[in-house]
Design an enzyme around this catalytic site. Structure first.
Site, PDB file in Angstrom:
ATOM      1  N   GLU A   1       0.946  -1.071   0.021  1.00  0.00           N
ATOM      2  CA  GLU A   1      -0.208  -0.126   0.047  1.00  0.00           C
ATOM      3  C   GLU A   1       1.005   1.215  -0.057  1.00  0.00           C
ATOM      4  O   GLU A   1       1.716   1.418   0.841  1.00  0.00           O
ATOM      5  CB  GLU A   1      -0.890  -0.129   1.197  1.00  0.00           C
ATOM      6  CG  GLU A   1      -1.925  -1.239   1.094  1.00  0.00           C
ATOM      7  CD  GLU A   1      -3.117  -0.983   2.197  1.00  0.00           C
ATOM      8  OE1 GLU A   1      -3.531   0.147   2.369  1.00  0.00           O
ATOM      9  OE2 GLU A   1      -3.436  -1.787   2.658  1.00  0.00           O
TER      10      GLU A   1
ATOM     11  N   ASN B   1       5.491 -12.804   3.591  1.00  0.00           N
ATOM     12  CA  ASN B   1       4.832 -12.076   4.330  1.00  0.00           C
ATOM     13  C   ASN B   1       5.262 -12.557   5.582  1.00  0.00           C
ATOM     14  O   ASN B   1       5.609 -11.584   6.822  1.00  0.00           O
ATOM     15  CB  ASN B   1       3.295 -12.052   4.494  1.00  0.00           C
ATOM     16  CG  ASN B   1       3.016 -11.111   3.578  1.00  0.00           C
ATOM     17  OD1 ASN B   1       3.497 -10.209   2.738  1.00  0.00           O
ATOM     18  ND2 ASN B   1       1.389 -11.039   3.287  1.00  0.00           N
TER      19      ASN B   1
ATOM     20  N   PHE C   1      13.351  -3.420   6.507  1.00  0.00           N
ATOM     21  CA  PHE C   1      12.570  -4.018   7.528  1.00  0.00           C
ATOM     22  C   PHE C   1      13.142  -4.379   9.019  1.00  0.00           C
ATOM     23  O   PHE C   1      12.644  -5.188   9.496  1.00  0.00           O
ATOM     24  CB  PHE C   1      11.701  -5.442   6.962  1.00  0.00           C
ATOM     25  CG  PHE C   1      10.879  -4.936   5.891  1.00  0.00           C
ATOM     26  CD1 PHE C   1       9.705  -4.670   6.167  1.00  0.00           C
ATOM     27  CD2 PHE C   1      11.223  -4.960   4.598  1.00  0.00           C
ATOM     28  CE1 PHE C   1       8.585  -4.558   5.082  1.00  0.00           C
ATOM     29  CE2 PHE C   1      10.476  -4.610   3.517  1.00  0.00           C
ATOM     30  CZ  PHE C   1       8.961  -4.485   3.868  1.00  0.00           C
TER      31      PHE C   1
ATOM     32  N   PRO D   1      13.170  -0.565  14.362  1.00  0.00           N
ATOM     33  CA  PRO D   1      12.487  -0.657  15.379  1.00  0.00           C
ATOM     34  C   PRO D   1      11.401   0.161  15.285  1.00  0.00           C
ATOM     35  O   PRO D   1      11.460   1.256  14.812  1.00  0.00           O
ATOM     36  CB  PRO D   1      13.586  -0.418  16.351  1.00  0.00           C
ATOM     37  CG  PRO D   1      14.394   0.414  15.961  1.00  0.00           C
ATOM     38  CD  PRO D   1      14.426   0.155  14.187  1.00  0.00           C
ATOM     39  N   GLY D   2      10.261  -0.131  16.292  1.00  0.00           N
ATOM     40  CA  GLY D   2       8.923   0.735  16.370  1.00  0.00           C
ATOM     41  C   GLY D   2       7.619  -0.070  16.741  1.00  0.00           C
ATOM     42  O   GLY D   2       7.951  -1.075  17.465  1.00  0.00           O
TER      43      GLY D   2
ATOM     44  N   CYS E   1      -2.964  -7.339   5.511  1.00  0.00           N
ATOM     45  CA  CYS E   1      -2.204  -8.670   5.077  1.00  0.00           C
ATOM     46  C   CYS E   1      -1.375  -9.001   5.956  1.00  0.00           C
ATOM     47  O   CYS E   1      -1.607 -10.379   6.336  1.00  0.00           O
ATOM     48  CB  CYS E   1      -1.275  -8.123   4.164  1.00  0.00           C
ATOM     49  SG  CYS E   1      -2.354  -7.552   2.417  1.00  0.00           S
TER      50      CYS E   1
END
Length: 449
Positions: free
Chosen positions: A160, A216, A257, A260-261, A268
């Site tokens: 997205e 994923n 990817f 951190p957060g 999805c």
């Protein structure tokens, strides 16, 4: 030279609308079908029912060519198409982690019972492995065309905010097929992309189904890994942002990817990894993916820990504290609030008695429908005005680039929780803000590059 295949797209949600518009943009005749008349009316008039950068302009442009039409008529679709892309949703089942396949089954069934000649049905929805084989048998039995109606799987990999680019310039195409004819039809449909050098992986349907959920699951694992390290860093007094930076230089790991957060959300990743675990259990191989349960749990813990940081900045008590929640969508450049960590944190703060004001550049309307009890602001300035604590929940550029001095004039107290590790900590601290972030020390004694 034979004419180009005519394409139908079944389902005009995020995936289907993008697929239909982009296929028409590539020069194909496309008919998009949905059971929702309101959605079809909006799309036919050039209005998107969701936010996606660039797709609104492309929709208007392709409608003007006459190559793109929208309809609620499955009879029209069955008569029109040579290749039918099924792009309907596979939400999580009520009371279960498994995928709800009612809409997929219905879409394939409605087409199959109407198609009388040779055609290819192509699944793009994310489904449990084995679904394609089951549907192939079902459509052959239902269709007057019998064995002349074939089925293939072509998983989508849309992000997205980048859906147009991911459709027109994907990093790979996966064809899950059982015949040379099905492969040939897919190569014709994607000929412009293949000609541009997009790699093609030809596989069996089961492998094609697994590619999306495996991808994923890997991404979710990488995100949760660095957030697990954030938990360790908090206990040890270390800085997870610097840890991630050091790890990123290892080309076996890389930096993507590894940020951190607050963690992942949306329509999805969360549901897909849960459905993958449920399907693995059905196949008797649940032990192979038990790690995905902890991946999910690490991700969910980031939400409650973010609330903890806001509470700590508010001197241990949230009752009556005015909190400016910056962001509601699960990621920037989207209005999707499905399983959005941002909106979940806002809700948790509200349940603890905080006075929460939410502002998101695109997702306010969707967020309000999901949680009408929260207050919503129409601008960043309105959201932070009088705030006791500001919490960054979605890293929109508007928030990341905001001037801490300008915001400091508006707030009641210069206290901020950076839930996405996206802000310049030195700038905020230099402007007198008390800054907290997941996995980072409360104070930084030295300036770090």
């Amino acid at each position: 030279m034979p004419p180009a295949p005519r394409i139908t797209v079944i389902g005009t949600g995020y995936l289907g609308a993008t697929q239909a518009v982009c296929m028409a943009h590539l020069g194909f005749e496309v008919l998009a079908v949905d059971v929702d008349p309101g959605k079809i009316e909006a799309l036919a008039s050039g209005r998107l029912p969701f936010y996606e950068p660039g797709l609104d302009t492309l929709l208007v442009d392709t409608l003007a060519t006459g190559r793109l039409r929208f309809s609620t008529d499955f009879d029209d679709a069955a008569a029109f198409g040579d290749v039918h892309f099924v792009c309907v949703g596979t939400p999580q089942s009520s009371g279960s982690d498994a995928a709800d396949l009612r809409y997929v089954d219905a879409a394939f069934g409605e087409l199959a019972r109407r198609i009388t000649g040779r055609a290819l049905l192509v699944g793009k929805s994310t489904v449990p492995v084995g679904t394609a084989d089951r549907l192939a048998a079902m459509v052959r039995e239902m269709s007057p065309a019998g064995d002349a109606l074939e089925l293939a799987w072509n998983p989508e990999f849309l992000r997205e905010g980048y859906a147009v680019d991911d459709t027109l310039r994907p990093d790979r195409l996966v064809f899950g097929v059982t015949s040379a004819w099905a492969e040939r039809m897919l190569r014709e449909v994607f000929a412009p992309l293949v000609a541009d050098g997009v790699p093609v992986v030809v596989a069996d349907p089961a492998t094609a189904e697994l590619v999306k959920v495996a991808a994923n699951s890997f991404l979710a694992t990488k995100i949760s890994f660095i957030n697990a390290m954030a938990e360790v860093c908090e206990a040890a007094g270390a800085d997870v942002s610097l840890l991630a930076k050091a790890l990123s230089y290892d080309d076996r790991i890389g930096g993507r990817f590894l940020k951190p957060g607050l963690g992942f959300g949306g329509g999805c990743l969360p549901k897909d990894i849960r459905a993958f675990r449920a399907r693995a259990e059905e196949l008797g191989v649940s032990a192979a993916v038990t790690f995905l349960h902890e991946v999910d749990q690490i991700n969910l813990r980031r939400r409650s820990r973010t609330v903890d940081l806001v509470r700590e900045l508010a001197d241990g008590e949230l009752q009556g504290v005015r909190v400016a929640a910056l962001g509601a969508a699960f990621k920037p450049d989207s209005d999707d609030v499905r399983d959005a960590p941002a909106l979940d944190v806002a809700r948790l703060l509200y349940l603890e008695g905080a006075s929460v004001v939410v502002y998101d550049p695109q997702a306010n309307a969707n967020a309000h429908r999901a949680y009408p009890d929260l207050d919503y602001a129409s601008s960043l300035a309105e959201a932070v005005n009088g705030a006791d604590v500001v919490v960054l929940l979605t890293e929109w550029a508007e928030f990341v680039s905001a001037d801490p001095e300008d915001m400091g004039v508006l707030v009641a107290h210069r206290r901020i929780v950076d839930g996405r590790s996206a802000l310049d900590v030195e700038n905020y601290r230099a402007a007198g803000w008390e800054y907290r972030a997941l996995g980072r020390p409360a104070e930084v004694g030295v300036t770090r590059s």
